[in-house]
Write a protein that holds these residues in place. Sequence first.
Motif, short mmCIF file in Angstrom:
data_model
loop_
_atom_site.label_atom_id
_atom_site.label_comp_id
_atom_site.label_asym_id
_atom_site.label_seq_id
_atom_site.Cartn_x
_atom_site.Cartn_y
_atom_site.Cartn_z
N ILE A 144 11.21 -2.53 0.16
CA ILE A 144 10.35 -2.69 1.34
C ILE A 144 10.65 -3.99 2.07
O ILE A 144 9.86 -4.42 2.92
CB ILE A 144 8.85 -2.58 0.99
N TYR B 202 -2.15 -5.63 -4.31
CA TYR B 202 -1.74 -4.28 -3.92
C TYR B 202 -2.71 -3.26 -4.50
O TYR B 202 -3.11 -3.37 -5.66
CB TYR B 202 -0.34 -3.95 -4.48
N GLU C 146 5.40 0.87 -2.60
CA GLU C 146 5.89 1.62 -1.45
C GLU C 146 4.91 1.47 -0.31
O GLU C 146 3.71 1.28 -0.53
CB GLU C 146 6.06 3.10 -1.80
N GLN C 147 5.40 1.55 0.92
CA GLN C 147 4.53 1.51 2.08
C GLN C 147 4.14 2.94 2.42
O GLN C 147 5.00 3.77 2.73
CB GLN C 147 5.21 0.84 3.26
N LYS D 55 0.10 0.97 4.38
CA LYS D 55 -0.45 0.13 3.32
C LYS D 55 0.56 0.03 2.18
O LYS D 55 1.29 0.97 1.91
CB LYS D 55 -1.76 0.70 2.78
N TYR D 56 0.58 -1.13 1.52
CA TYR D 56 1.45 -1.31 0.36
C TYR D 56 0.71 -0.85 -0.89
O TYR D 56 -0.36 -1.35 -1.21
CB TYR D 56 1.87 -2.77 0.23
#
Length: 95
Positions: free
Chosen positions: A50, A59, A81-82, A86-87
């Motif tokens: 990312i 997170y 992951e996005q 959002k992460y």
Amino acid sequence: MKILSLAAALAIAATASMAGGDHDMSMGTVTNLDRKSNVVTINHGPLENINMPEMEMGYAVAKPSMMKGLHKGTQIHFVVEQINGKYIVTELMKQ
């Protein structure tokens, strides 16, 4: 000609599907847990998938069960992951 086109389409589809979710796991240390919000704060190196530099950040986890057995100081391997802007931690293993 149709066979060649079909083979090319299959090769492109296979490449696209591999790029979607097979990320190398990163290493980090849990520095905080917010079990009510399902957020784990991790001090980590760069997250290549990312393009995120080394930092400490909170997170959300994909599943609350991922937080079981974690505490401050736990060394982990994880994937962020996005998703929808959002992460999200999508994979997590204790070292």
